[in-house]
Write a protein that holds these residues in place. Structure first.
Motif, PDB file in Angstrom:
ATOM      1  N   TYR A 184       0.812  -1.210   0.000  1.00 14.79           N
ATOM      2  CA  TYR A 184       0.000   0.000   0.000  1.00 14.79           C
ATOM      3  C   TYR A 184       0.846   1.261   0.000  1.00 14.79           C
ATOM      4  O   TYR A 184       0.725   2.103  -0.871  1.00 14.79           O
ATOM      5  CB  TYR A 184      -0.962  -0.023   1.196  1.00 14.79           C
ATOM      6  N   ILE A 185       1.694   1.393   0.966  1.00 16.20           N
ATOM      7  CA  ILE A 185       2.586   2.544   1.080  1.00 16.20           C
ATOM      8  C   ILE A 185       3.900   1.988   1.582  1.00 16.20           C
ATOM      9  O   ILE A 185       3.926   1.216   2.526  1.00 16.20           O
ATOM     10  CB  ILE A 185       2.048   3.580   2.080  1.00 16.20           C
TER      11      ILE A 185
ATOM     12  N   SER B 169       3.427   0.252  -5.168  1.00 16.51           N
ATOM     13  CA  SER B 169       2.518   0.455  -4.033  1.00 16.51           C
ATOM     14  C   SER B 169       1.195   1.022  -4.534  1.00 16.51           C
ATOM     15  O   SER B 169       1.138   1.722  -5.549  1.00 16.51           O
ATOM     16  CB  SER B 169       3.136   1.403  -3.005  1.00 16.51           C
TER      17      SER B 169
ATOM     18  N   GLN C 222      -0.378   3.322  -3.255  1.00 12.08           N
ATOM     19  CA  GLN C 222      -0.260   4.781  -3.156  1.00 12.08           C
ATOM     20  C   GLN C 222       0.165   5.369  -4.504  1.00 12.08           C
ATOM     21  O   GLN C 222      -0.345   6.393  -4.925  1.00 12.08           O
ATOM     22  CB  GLN C 222       0.754   5.136  -2.080  1.00 12.08           C
TER      23      GLN C 222
ATOM     24  N   THR D 290      -5.042   8.429  -4.511  1.00  7.58           N
ATOM     25  CA  THR D 290      -6.006   8.596  -3.424  1.00  7.58           C
ATOM     26  C   THR D 290      -7.457   8.524  -3.898  1.00  7.58           C
ATOM     27  O   THR D 290      -8.369   8.733  -3.105  1.00  7.58           O
ATOM     28  CB  THR D 290      -5.788   9.930  -2.683  1.00  7.58           C
TER      29      THR D 290
ATOM     30  N   SER E 132       0.537   0.139   6.737  1.00  7.16           N
ATOM     31  CA  SER E 132       0.430   0.785   5.425  1.00  7.16           C
ATOM     32  C   SER E 132      -0.954   0.579   4.818  1.00  7.16           C
ATOM     33  O   SER E 132      -1.450   1.443   4.100  1.00  7.16           O
ATOM     34  CB  SER E 132       1.528   0.292   4.484  1.00  7.16           C
TER      35      SER E 132
ATOM     36  N   PHE F  19      -3.073   3.801   3.726  1.00  3.89           N
ATOM     37  CA  PHE F  19      -3.606   3.909   2.367  1.00  3.89           C
ATOM     38  C   PHE F  19      -5.116   4.093   2.414  1.00  3.89           C
ATOM     39  O   PHE F  19      -5.666   4.970   1.744  1.00  3.89           O
ATOM     40  CB  PHE F  19      -3.245   2.668   1.544  1.00  3.89           C
TER      41      PHE F  19
ATOM     42  N   ASP G  84      -6.111   7.522   3.493  1.00  3.12           N
ATOM     43  CA  ASP G  84      -5.804   8.537   2.481  1.00  3.12           C
ATOM     44  C   ASP G  84      -6.742   8.487   1.278  1.00  3.12           C
ATOM     45  O   ASP G  84      -6.801   9.453   0.504  1.00  3.12           O
ATOM     46  CB  ASP G  84      -4.362   8.394   1.992  1.00  3.12           C
TER      47      ASP G  84
END
Length: 165
Positions: free
Chosen positions: A69-70, A81, A83, A88, A111, A115, A118
């Motif tokens: 994810y991040i 990722s 991200q 977003t 993460s 994510f 966000d």
């Protein structure tokens, strides 16, 4: 002996791969009007993420399980990722499902939560799973990363989410 094909992270971002998924989605749409949900686990989330970043409005939802994810610490995988791949926002419903004890170094539970927080979309769901076992390696199917021992719980939660759409 036949050579085993291995799809890399990079392969999953290529237009040819995403076009093949899109053709499949379009073909399914010609056969029925049931919802289409894409799901990817671990490296497979890169394929799903890339698809929904471009064509999210063409499916009813996306399920991201044990994804990257991040990644602020492991730069080698940052380009893959969610991200970076999704950003977003996306034009579909998103379910992020992750195990609280996932120890895969590129798929940390914090993460998944970051994510999810966000994401600036109306229809998003986060399901953190606990319990199960860990008989294999950290980033494999026989560990928390693969939801070992809690498969029924995972499936029930997925089905419930799909039915809520």
């Amino acid at each position: 002996k036949k050579k085993k094909y291995k799809m890399t992270y990079e392969d999953r971002l290529e237009d040819n791969h995403i076009s093949r998924i899109r053709k499949l989605v379009k073909d399914i749409r010609t056969q029925n009007d049931l919802p289409i949900i894409l799901a990817g686990i671990s490296r497979g989330t890169v394929s799903v993420g890339k698809f929904i970043s471009k064509y999210g409005s063409e499916v009813n939802g996306a399920i991201l399980l044990s994804g990257i994810y991040i990644n602020s610490e492991i730069t080698k995988k940052n380009d893959y990722s969610m991200q970076r791949v999704i950003g977003t926002s996306a034009a579909t419903n998103i379910l992020v499902q992750h195990h609280e004890d996932d120890c895969c170094k590129v798929c940390q539970p914090f993460s998944a939560k970051q994510f999810f927080n966000d994401l600036e979309i109306n229809s998003k769901t986060l399901q953190m799973i606990s319990g199960g076992g860990a008989s294999g390696s950290c980033n494999g199917p026989f560990h928390y990363h693969g939801f070992e021992g809690v498969e029924d719980q995972v499936v029930k939660k997925l089905v419930s989410w799909i039915e809520s759409l």
